[in-house]
Motif scaffolding. Structure first.
Motif, short mmCIF file in Angstrom:
data_model
loop_
_atom_site.label_atom_id
_atom_site.label_comp_id
_atom_site.label_asym_id
_atom_site.label_seq_id
_atom_site.Cartn_x
_atom_site.Cartn_y
_atom_site.Cartn_z
N GLY A 1 0.80 -1.22 0.00
CA GLY A 1 0.00 0.00 0.00
C GLY A 1 0.83 1.26 0.00
N ASN A 2 1.88 1.30 0.85
CA ASN A 2 2.69 2.52 0.92
C ASN A 2 3.53 2.72 -0.34
N MET B 1 -5.36 12.06 3.89
CA MET B 1 -4.93 10.94 4.73
C MET B 1 -5.16 11.25 6.21
N GLU B 2 -4.78 12.45 6.63
CA GLU B 2 -4.95 12.83 8.04
C GLU B 2 -6.43 12.91 8.42
N VAL C 1 -5.33 2.51 6.47
CA VAL C 1 -6.37 3.44 6.00
C VAL C 1 -5.71 4.61 5.28
N ALA C 2 -4.61 5.09 5.82
CA ALA C 2 -3.90 6.19 5.17
C ALA C 2 -3.38 5.79 3.79
N ASP C 3 -2.82 4.58 3.68
CA ASP C 3 -2.30 4.10 2.39
C ASP C 3 -3.41 4.06 1.34
N SER D 1 -3.74 6.78 -1.60
CA SER D 1 -3.50 6.28 -2.96
C SER D 1 -4.66 6.60 -3.88
N ALA D 2 -5.89 6.41 -3.38
CA ALA D 2 -7.07 6.70 -4.19
C ALA D 2 -7.14 8.18 -4.55
#
Length: 404
Positions: free
Chosen positions: A14-15, A35-36, A130-132, A136-137
């Motif tokens: 993901g990252n 992301m945050e 969740v952040a990844d 990414s999206a």
């Protein structure tokens, strides 16, 4: 324009997807903000972007430090994310992220034999995952890559064993294997986990078509996303954006060797396979073991017709096996059928002309065989004369239109 996701060297996580998209030019501030925002219900995260040298390649690495999280149910995760959606997150990007989590949940449900509503996310339920996914999206849509066709090259899975909460487990993880069950993959090249469930779920939701080799591109630009591990080769995911000189489509190639089939059966096989939906059939004389003469049967089919036409080949020929080369892409000309009326021996005849183009440039023309055959029979002249005169008439017609 087309996009190529290339995980065939170092796999995909993901990252790494997030990092490669940022390296390709996605808006850093907007991506970090999204992301945050989405991870705030799950705890504080710290996002740090850094440039690393991985095996001689300069790559971006998105380092995400997050608080450890307990497992969370899939349905609860989705509910929280839907209630958190900020205005700056495009609807398409949000839908993409929801599909990624649904892919993960379905894989976990199949692997553990539970209902979708009972799936718990462990490693992928943490704030960093969740952040990844959300980052990414957002970055994918920020780069407008959703407007282009996305190709995926084979995925390197890694190998060996890894420690989990359930003890030692083989690599790839069961969920990863489930997610990628219908995609081209390869083991190795190291005894490490190169592809994670989150990376696999992003991959299958971003890719439109899988291929074994990179399509022909011009004006290329690449983004490199660094993985965490230092390996003896560049541990990076590469995402390429470029212009495709020719349209492509995806086919599969079926092959088998035949040395005990009569000419009558071979002759009938052409029509039989074309009627079954084959795109092309060819037979090549070959010399087989013990110096026996035979034929190599090669059939081009659409991927979805692979099994059905393989079975037809086996039933018709009695061969013991059919080799399958899946996910083959072919460059093709844009095709158009143009009707033409032309003069032939004082009579006006109608014929269809197959035209191949690159853009507006005509590369190839071919009068339709059946039309030419019927005209030849009617006029009692050789078919080659009909084809020649129709071709000349077509080019004369085109030249006149260009002048006008």
């Amino acid at each position: 324009m087309v996009v190529i996701i290339d995980p065939q060297n170092a796999g995909i996580a993901g990252n790494m997807v997030l990092s490669a998209l940022i390296d390709l030019g996605a808006d850093i501030n907007g991506t970090k903000s999204v992301m945050e925002y989405f991870t705030s219900p799950f705890g504080h995260i710290d996002i740090k972007l850094e440039k690393l040298n991985k095996g001689g390649l300069a790559a971006t690495h998105a380092k995400i430090d997050a608080e450890d999280q307990d497992s969370i149910k899939y349905v609860k995760l989705v509910k929280i994310l839907k209630n958190t959606k900020p205005e700056e997150m495009p609807s398409g990007a949000f839908d993409l992220s929801m599909n990624v989590f649904k892919t993960l949940a379905r894989a976990e449900a199949r692997v553990h034999g539970v209902d979708l509503e009972d799936v718990h996310f462990h490693e992928v339920g943490a704030a960093d995952a969740v952040a990844d996914v959300m980052g990414s999206a957002y970055a994918f849509y920020d780069l407008k890559l959703n407007l282009h066709k996305v190709y995926g090259l084979p995925v390197a899975m890694g190998g060996g064993m890894k420690k989990t909460k359930h003890g030692l487990m083989s690599i790839p993880a069961p969920a990863t294997l489930e997610i990628l069950k219908n995609t081209p993959t390869q083991g190795g090249p190291v005894s490490e986990e190169l592809t994670t469930p989150t990376g696999a779920a992003l991959y299958v939701n971003l890719v439109d078509e899988y291929c074994q080799f990179q399509p022909f591109l011009t004006s290329k630009r690449a983004g490199y996303g660094a993985g965490k591990m230092d390996l003896h080769f560049p541990n990076v995911l590469r995402i390429i954006k470029g212009a495709s000189a020719l349209p492509t489509d995806q086919v599969a190639i079926l092959e088998t060797n035949l040395d005990n089939v009569s000419g009558e059966i071979l002759g009938n096989l052409f029509q039989k396979l074309m009627a079954q939906g084959a795109l092309d059939v060819s037979m090549i004389p070959v010399l087989m073991k013990k110096n026996r003469p035979g034929h190599l049967l090669r059939v081009i089919v659409r991927p979805q017709d692979c099994d059905r036409i393989s079975e037809a080949i086996i039933r018709e020929t009695g061969t013991l096996g059919v080799r399958v080369m899946p996910f083959v892409h072919r460059n093709i000309l844009e095709r158009e059928i143009i009707p033409l009326e032309f003069e032939l021996a004082g009579s006006y005849e109608k014929i269809r002309i197959k035209v191949g183009k690159i853009g507006n440039e005509i590369i190839n023309t071919a009068p339709e065989y059946e039309d030419a055959r019927q005209i030849a029979e009617k006029m009692q002249i050789p078919i080659k004369e009909v084809i020649r005169m129709a071709d000349e008439a077509f080019w004369h017609h085109i030249s006149r239109e260009q002048i006008i």
